[in-house]
Design an enzyme around this catalytic site. Sequence first.
Site, mmCIF file in Angstrom:
data_model
loop_
_atom_site.group_PDB
_atom_site.id
_atom_site.type_symbol
_atom_site.label_atom_id
_atom_site.label_comp_id
_atom_site.label_asym_id
_atom_site.label_seq_id
_atom_site.Cartn_x
_atom_site.Cartn_y
_atom_site.Cartn_z
ATOM 1 N N HIS A 19 39.886 35.089 69.161
ATOM 2 C CA HIS A 19 40.405 36.432 68.896
ATOM 3 C C HIS A 19 41.640 36.734 69.757
ATOM 4 C CE1 HIS A 19 36.180 37.337 67.163
ATOM 5 N NE2 HIS A 19 36.986 36.825 66.261
ATOM 6 N N HIS A 42 36.513 32.741 56.251
ATOM 7 C CA HIS A 42 35.111 32.804 56.700
ATOM 8 C C HIS A 42 34.982 34.046 57.586
ATOM 9 C CE1 HIS A 42 35.638 28.685 55.429
ATOM 10 N NE2 HIS A 42 34.328 28.521 55.426
ATOM 11 N N SER A 125 36.697 39.083 63.351
ATOM 12 C CA SER A 125 38.090 38.927 62.892
ATOM 13 C C SER A 125 38.495 39.974 61.844
ATOM 14 C CB SER A 125 38.341 37.505 62.394
ATOM 15 O OG SER A 125 37.364 37.098 61.470
ATOM 16 N N GLU A 143 33.377 35.846 52.375
ATOM 17 C CA GLU A 143 32.119 35.618 53.100
ATOM 18 C C GLU A 143 31.050 35.241 52.074
ATOM 19 O OE1 GLU A 143 30.960 35.296 56.322
ATOM 20 O OE2 GLU A 143 29.112 34.875 55.248
ATOM 21 N N ASP A 171 33.296 31.362 47.910
ATOM 22 C CA ASP A 171 33.542 30.245 48.819
ATOM 23 C C ASP A 171 35.003 30.294 49.285
ATOM 24 O OD1 ASP A 171 33.880 27.833 50.068
ATOM 25 O OD2 ASP A 171 33.336 26.593 48.342
ATOM 26 N N GLY A 172 35.193 30.525 50.570
ATOM 27 C CA GLY A 172 36.557 30.638 51.103
ATOM 28 C C GLY A 172 37.347 29.346 50.903
ATOM 29 N N ASP A 192 37.759 29.800 59.783
ATOM 30 C CA ASP A 192 36.798 29.858 60.891
ATOM 31 C C ASP A 192 35.383 29.569 60.380
ATOM 32 O OD1 ASP A 192 35.578 30.408 63.323
ATOM 33 O OD2 ASP A 192 35.594 32.583 63.011
HETATM 34 N N1 SAM Z 1 35.689 34.779 61.407
HETATM 35 C C1 SAM Z 1 34.558 35.526 61.936
HETATM 36 C C2 SAM Z 1 34.988 36.222 63.219
HETATM 37 O O1 SAM Z 1 35.851 35.711 63.924
HETATM 38 O O2 SAM Z 1 34.460 37.301 63.489
HETATM 39 C C3 SAM Z 1 33.348 34.660 62.180
HETATM 40 C C4 SAM Z 1 32.990 33.766 61.052
HETATM 41 S S1 SAM Z 1 31.584 32.773 61.317
HETATM 42 C C5 SAM Z 1 32.080 31.621 62.530
HETATM 43 C C6 SAM Z 1 31.558 31.813 59.862
HETATM 44 C C7 SAM Z 1 31.118 32.585 58.630
HETATM 45 O O3 SAM Z 1 31.390 31.800 57.463
HETATM 46 C C8 SAM Z 1 29.627 32.870 58.574
HETATM 47 O O4 SAM Z 1 29.441 34.251 58.456
HETATM 48 C C9 SAM Z 1 29.132 32.133 57.321
HETATM 49 O O5 SAM Z 1 28.124 32.841 56.631
HETATM 50 C C10 SAM Z 1 30.386 32.050 56.497
HETATM 51 N N2 SAM Z 1 30.469 30.949 55.524
HETATM 52 C C11 SAM Z 1 29.879 29.722 55.553
HETATM 53 N N3 SAM Z 1 30.328 28.963 54.534
HETATM 54 C C12 SAM Z 1 31.254 29.710 53.853
HETATM 55 C C13 SAM Z 1 32.117 29.472 52.746
HETATM 56 N N4 SAM Z 1 32.114 28.287 52.126
HETATM 57 N N5 SAM Z 1 32.947 30.452 52.339
HETATM 58 C C14 SAM Z 1 32.966 31.663 52.970
HETATM 59 N N6 SAM Z 1 32.181 31.951 54.026
HETATM 60 C C15 SAM Z 1 31.337 30.985 54.481
#
Ligand code: SAM
Length: 318
Positions: A19, A42, A125, A143, A171-172, A192
Amino acid sequence: MFSYRHAFHAGNHADVLKHMVLIATLDHMLEKETALTVVDTHAGAGLYRLDGDYAGTSGEAAEGVLRLVTDPKAPPAPAPAPATTAAAKKAAKEAEAPLADALARYLEVIHDFNAKGGARVYPGSPFIVQHLLRDHDRLKLFELHPTDSRTLTANIAQLEAGRQIAVLHEDGFGSATKFLPPPSRRALVLMDPSYELKTDYGRVLDFAAEALKRFATGTYAVWYPIIPRPEAHDLPRRLKTLATKAGKSSLNVTLTVKSSKITTAPSGETRRPGLPASGMFLINPPYTLKPLLEAALPQLVQKLGQDRNAGFTVEAAG
Ligand code: SAM
């Protein structure tokens, strides 16, 4: 799949690094008036309570952001004893030094969410980015976790940001490139993932390659864990190769807070160290980022380091 919930980890040392880099990058990109699109592939739940059940379970913020803020309920600290040894004198001098700009700015943003001090609320984020964006900028949040996606949607709804923010339960890695390039041709993409699946490492690379092909001048930021796993070890090296082959500059910054060694307790119990280190890899980073991080990272090591293995690296290429 989907056992990862960011709420357990919010505000840990990896979030602090991620961050702080995110804010320094955005601050620079927002100096230009032209609209900026931020894509968060993500996103997580967006906002976390550090005094809530999830965060309390592992207490990771205690070794992260909570070491950097002052607890408003804490009694005043006693006056420190005069430093006698050379090491104690050095530590006392470092503690008195003014905060580096990037770290001070990160703490300013955390404070914006915690008017009474401390860090009971931790912005993920999506909230950090939204807090910094101007009305004409755009934010696309991906997400996939059903619960976190619902929480994110509810948290974002409270901001009443209208068309500025889109929350996608998709799916990101699969579909975020559809926003590239954005109409204003200025974008920051944060990748992320939780790396819960080994395939995440390869997917980051494929996504970054595809994104660069579509939009070569975008800024791309990848968070990654530094753990003893070949895929994790190879990721920054492969990202650097990708950037170099595309003729793009890159910056790789890492923060280590403790040893990665697995130890055995006197009881015979095996002790795993948890996450000892992490990194942020940027393609097309702002030119201002490297000096900012070189000034801030020694302070982070001093404040978050848990043993003598603590350290940092900042490496630019291209
Ligand atoms: N970026 C966030 C932050 O800095 O506050 C934290 C994100 S966390 C490390 C990763 C997130 O990705 C989780 O909430 C998880 O559920 C989600 N996730 C997992 N696979 C994903 C995908 N293929 N596409 C989107 N989100 C996904």
